[in-house]
Write a protein that holds these residues in place. Sequence first.
Motif, mmCIF file in Angstrom:
data_model
loop_
_atom_site.group_PDB
_atom_site.id
_atom_site.type_symbol
_atom_site.label_atom_id
_atom_site.label_comp_id
_atom_site.label_asym_id
_atom_site.label_seq_id
_atom_site.Cartn_x
_atom_site.Cartn_y
_atom_site.Cartn_z
ATOM 1 N N TYR A 97 -27.362 57.611 -37.175
ATOM 2 C CA TYR A 97 -27.471 56.712 -36.414
ATOM 3 C C TYR A 97 -26.486 56.055 -36.532
ATOM 4 O O TYR A 97 -26.390 55.399 -37.631
ATOM 5 N N PRO A 116 -22.727 54.053 -30.640
ATOM 6 C CA PRO A 116 -24.075 54.341 -30.948
ATOM 7 C C PRO A 116 -25.170 55.326 -29.131
ATOM 8 O O PRO A 116 -25.751 55.956 -29.171
ATOM 9 N N GLU A 151 -33.312 48.762 -30.426
ATOM 10 C CA GLU A 151 -32.342 49.108 -31.358
ATOM 11 C C GLU A 151 -30.898 48.148 -31.029
ATOM 12 O O GLU A 151 -30.458 47.975 -30.499
ATOM 13 N N TYR A 176 -24.672 52.702 -37.709
ATOM 14 C CA TYR A 176 -24.703 52.194 -37.478
ATOM 15 C C TYR A 176 -24.178 50.743 -37.234
ATOM 16 O O TYR A 176 -23.004 51.206 -38.207
ATOM 17 N N TYR A 177 -23.516 49.726 -36.323
ATOM 18 C CA TYR A 177 -22.666 49.367 -36.124
ATOM 19 C C TYR A 177 -22.830 48.241 -38.222
ATOM 20 O O TYR A 177 -21.820 47.368 -38.455
ATOM 21 N N SER A 178 -24.063 47.706 -38.365
ATOM 22 C CA SER A 178 -23.569 46.687 -39.906
ATOM 23 C C SER A 178 -23.214 48.214 -41.189
ATOM 24 O O SER A 178 -21.786 47.416 -41.440
ATOM 25 N N ASP A 179 -23.493 49.206 -40.951
ATOM 26 C CA ASP A 179 -22.215 50.379 -41.965
ATOM 27 C C ASP A 179 -20.536 50.023 -41.459
ATOM 28 O O ASP A 179 -20.379 49.790 -42.659
ATOM 29 N N GLY A 218 -28.362 47.982 -33.647
ATOM 30 C CA GLY A 218 -27.154 48.393 -34.203
ATOM 31 C C GLY A 218 -26.668 47.985 -35.259
ATOM 32 O O GLY A 218 -25.993 47.985 -36.576
ATOM 33 N N PHE A 219 -27.865 46.817 -36.076
ATOM 34 C CA PHE A 219 -28.559 46.275 -37.199
ATOM 35 C C PHE A 219 -29.328 46.164 -38.087
ATOM 36 O O PHE A 219 -30.390 46.096 -37.453
ATOM 37 N N ARG A 220 -28.987 47.352 -39.502
ATOM 38 C CA ARG A 220 -30.316 47.492 -40.170
ATOM 39 C C ARG A 220 -30.434 45.456 -40.667
ATOM 40 O O ARG A 220 -29.839 44.730 -40.754
ATOM 41 N N TYR A 231 -18.160 52.553 -33.946
ATOM 42 C CA TYR A 231 -19.092 53.099 -33.710
ATOM 43 C C TYR A 231 -19.941 53.391 -32.838
ATOM 44 O O TYR A 231 -19.980 52.333 -31.492
#
Length: 432
Positions: A330, A368, A395, A332-335, A397-399, A366
């Motif tokens: 996935y 998703p 979701e 993720y924006y946080s990545d 997008g931020f872990r 990113y």
Amino acid sequence: MTHAEVGEPEKDELRFGFIKLTDMAPIAVAYEKGYFEDEGLYVTVEAQANWKVLLDGVIDGKLDGAHMLAGQPLAATIGFGTEAHIVTPFSMDLNGNGITVSNEIWEMMKEHIPMEGGKPVHPIKADYLKPVVDKFRSEGKPFKMGMVFPVSTHNYELRYWLAAGGIHPGYYAPHKGHTSGLIDAEAQLSVTPPPQMPATLEAGTIYGYCVGEPWNQQAVFKGIGVPVITDYEIWKNNPEKVFGMTKGFTEKYPNTTIRVVKALLRAAKWLDENNNANRPEAVKILSQPEYVGGDYDVIANSMTGTFEYEKGDKREVPDFNVFFRYFATYPYYSDAVWYLTQMRRWGQISEKKSDDWYFETAKKVYRPDIYATAAKELIADGIMDASDFPDFTSESGFRPPQTEFLDDVTYDGKQPNAYLEKLTIGLKDETL
């Protein structure tokens, strides 16, 4: 969503690029297992000479997509290096890298490392390298290490490890034409292509490096160096490579793009299925010369869930390579935000940016939304289950904040500037 929603591919003959590393596996598996063909796609897969050639190939359309360093689409989109709008609808894997030092440096480090039962206590921190680096510098010798590309995970992981041990890895100042990252450097990092790492180490040009597999295990097999730490121990389950395409391609060929992601998702799931039961077959595929090439045993060492540090010190690392577990695929924006914070930390982004700038940039790159469309198709086809994916309705997008870093600093992707403040070595508000 019904299967009919994604129409026929607008472009069915595709060319994808990759670098000879085990984490290109989803592309090889999607090709060998016929997952691309199931989507009506006729794909050619080609190894590239280095990351710059690969990126240029995607930008100028010679390649339709490629296995990329996570930093590449972000750096290209913000114009650090080559400027182009690259997006990623698919994250390729977690973990997979290591840091190796030469035998000589290992012997010098060893006297500072705590031991238990005759074996070093892990994780091995850069604190134990610091006295060695200080000794070299006091003798007027630069301490040189290799990484694979200025915007590679490897560069940021090596810098993170060094800085956590009190060793300054140097700043960039692109606005002043300083693009080598050597300002204030106590350890000097330079680019070496992955397959050349062991030979460069053996020649004594560098004293250590950070690279993906199989090039750490290769040093063990050749008896020329010792891997000291994996990136799993630096940041547990860190995002590694991505699949990159130009934004223009995804807009011109939306059905093709979704179908590519569907095939890659099936390959990623196959790679992790039944507790990695398919990995030996994957290693067989990867050891072919047109993919990674190389000795089956070297590639198998990490791909099948073990990692050898010092010769004979083989330890279980079941998650050394993760392709599907933990929602690895996935985007993720946080990545994306973490990579951008590291670009800022080391000066590749010259000045302080607002938190919103980090979020907007992450969302440009990113995607998703494309990922979710592909995933829903696979669920509708009965090939995958909703539980294989995040809950798309909720979701963000931020872990959740991630705590498992080597230096115990917590990373919260929703607070990039607050995160940068917590890091002792690195730029905060200043411009060099």
